[in-house]
Structures are given as structure tokens and as C-alpha cells.
Design an enzyme around this catalytic site. Structure first.
Site, short mmCIF file in Angstrom:
data_model
loop_
_atom_site.label_atom_id
_atom_site.label_comp_id
_atom_site.label_asym_id
_atom_site.label_seq_id
_atom_site.Cartn_x
_atom_site.Cartn_y
_atom_site.Cartn_z
N ASP A 37 -23.82 -60.27 10.11
CA ASP A 37 -23.13 -59.12 9.74
C ASP A 37 -23.64 -58.26 8.74
O ASP A 37 -24.33 -58.84 7.94
CB ASP A 37 -21.52 -59.48 9.79
N ASN A 85 -17.77 -55.57 21.16
CA ASN A 85 -18.67 -54.55 20.64
C ASN A 85 -18.86 -53.49 21.58
O ASN A 85 -19.49 -52.37 21.23
CB ASN A 85 -20.11 -55.24 20.40
#
Ligand code: FPP
Length: 263
Positions: A37, A85
Site C-alpha cells: 500500500d 480495485n
């Protein structure tokens, strides 16, 4: 693998060498899972488009894959693209898929050299045909490797994995009475793999983000403020050292020295 194998790849006298020498090779995590991330924030800090963060993140992937294999980790799982996503801008999704295809094409020789077997976990059948083709090549060409298993989680969601496993159980006609935790694990994408011992998350967020929900039941979690594109071998070694200091109890209690001394 071994300390020698790791040191062969580390500049002598570097801080990484000192970290590597502190690792206890008899107490390695068998499975390391990573939530990569912070790519967007890394790019924003440099006034670059978000995709440049993903591009830079590929160097971290390379470093972590080879370090893990040399360390002797059995399974490495990287969270590359979640079922959520798809909500991102089309251009960002396309860049991620292009980077992934390029990674497999360019890194195949490294995977083969390091005896790494590559696999995808997630609903890969929903990915574009060209992406599926490239993944298939990587999977096929590394299928006979006997070293580390490298899972890329793609179009992956922990909840959808559990739903898929339940569907498989129904489709294969398993009787409710025969279904237990061991049997259910065999229906997950990670069938026959050990559960993650160590879950790493970069960029400081304290979330599991729908990642390996079933499998991380007893994982040790290590969070670093480092953004994924800055994550390197050093950070992985630090995470393993922190893991080796943890007291894993699996819901039990730690036997006290007094209790141990009573015959
Ligand atoms: C999270 O950062 C990262 C991703 C969604 C993608 C990770 C993918 C790669 C590093 C490239 C492809 C991977 C492989 C295995 C070849 P973010 O964009 O959510 O960052 P932010 O939270 O700072 O916005």
C-alpha cells in the site's frame, strides 16, 4: 535456503548484512503475505501521476520476491489487485495490468533462476484474455519449480474466496456433516498451502482490506509507515526479526517456567 544464500546477494558490511545475521533460520515464517500500500501517496509526494507509484512499486516486488526466496520462505503472497480495485479510473487499471504483464515477461528468468513457482489467487477468469494468457505462461513455465511458491492475489477478495469455496462445497456434494475447517481450507484458492504466519502492511494503515480473511486467523501482523515503492530487503528482514520476537499462542497460554519445571 540459508544465511549464505542470502549473504551472497547482500553488499558486505551493509546494514542489511547486520540484519541478515540476526535472523534465526530455524524460526522463519513459512508463509509471508503482504498488503502493498501507499503507491499513490508515494507518487503524490513527488508530484507525479499515481501510476508512477505503481511503476516504482515493481522494484519493491522484485526485491521482496528474491529476498524471500533466498531467505527460505515457503510461500509469499502479494496483494496486487483486489475485487474492489475495479472502482479505480480505467487508465490506472490498464496501467496496473500492463505492469503486471511486463513484470511476468521480464522476471520469468529470475523466477526460474531462483526455483520459484508462480501462481495466481483470485477470480483470474474475470481478467482480460491478454492478461490471463500472460499469467498462464508464467504459471506453466514455473510449474515444475520446487522452491518458494509465489502467489499474486489478483482480482482477489477474501469474502469472494469464501463464497467461491462454499459454492465448490455445494457443487461437489460435500455433506454438511463432513465439512470441517480442514476440509473447508482445501476448497480455498490457497488449498494445501500453510496459512500466513506473518502479514505485512505498508504505509501505516491498520486494516486487513478483505485480504486472506480465513487464512490470517493466527497471523502476526506487522505494519510499517514505509510506502510500498520504498519497501526493500531491509524492511522484510526487519519484519521477520520482529516476527521472531512474537509470542505465538494460538489462543492458548504460554507455559510458565514454574509449570515447566514440575514433573
Ligand atoms: C496500493 O497502493 C497498491 C495497489 C493497489 C497495487 C499494487 C501493485 C503493484 C505494486 C504493481 C503490480 C504488482 C505485481 C505483483 C507485479 P494505492 O494505490 O492504494 O496507494 P495509496 O493508498 O497511497 O493511494
Amino acid at each position: 535456503m540459508s544465511l549464505e544464500q542470502l549473504l551472497a546477494w547482500i553488499p558486505p558490511g551493509s546494514p542489511d548484512e547486520a540484519l541478515a545475521r540476526r535472523i534465526n533460520f530455524d524460526q522463519l515464517p513459512s508463509h509471508v503475505a503482504i498488503i502493498m500500500d501507499g503507491n499513490g501517496r508515494w507518487a503524490a509526494q513527488r508530484h507525479l501521476p499515481r501510476v508512477e507509484g505503481h511503476r516504482a512499486g515493481i522494484d519493491s516486488v522484485r526485491d521482496v520476491v528474491e529476498t524471500s526466496a533466498r531467505l527460505g520462505i515457503d510461500v509469499l503472497t502479494l496483494y496486487a489487485f483486489s475485487v474492489e480495485n475495479w472502482k479505480r479510473p480505467r487508465a490506472e487499471i490498464n496501467t496496473l495490468m500492463t505492469l503486471l504483464k511486463r513484470y511476468i515477461r521480464l522476471e520469468l528468468s529470475t523466477l526460474l533462476k531462483n526455483n520459484i513457482r508462480f501462481q495466481v489467487i483470485g477470480r483470474s477468469e474475470e481478467l482480460a484474455p491478454d492478461v490471463q494468457r500472460e499469467l498462464e505462461i508464467g504459471i506453466r513455465q514455473t510449474a515444475a519449480n520446487t522452491g518458494m511458491l509465489f502467489n499474486i492475489a489478483l482480482n482477489y477478495g477474501g469474502r469472494s474466496e469464501i463464497v467461491d469455496a462454499a459454492r465448490r462445497a455445494i457443487a461437489s456434494g460435500i455433506a454438511a456433516a463432513d465439512l470441517d475447517e480442514r476440509r473447508f481450507s482445501e476448497l480455498l484458492y490457497t488449498a494445501r498451502q500453510p496459512d500466513p504466519d506473518l502479514l505485512i502492511r505498508t504505509s501505516g494503515e491498520m486494516r486487513v482490506s478483505n485480504f486472506l480473511l480465513w487464512q490470517i486467523a493466527y497471523a502476526e501482523i506487522w505494519v510499517t509507515e514505509t510506502l510500498w515503492p520504498d519497501f526493500r530487503r531491509r524492511h522484510l528482514l526487519e519484519a521477520v526479526l520482529a516476527y521472531q520476537k512474537r509470542d505465538r499462542r494460538y489462543g492458548g497460554i504460554k507455559p510458565s517456567p514454574v509449570a515447566l519445571s514440575i514433573k
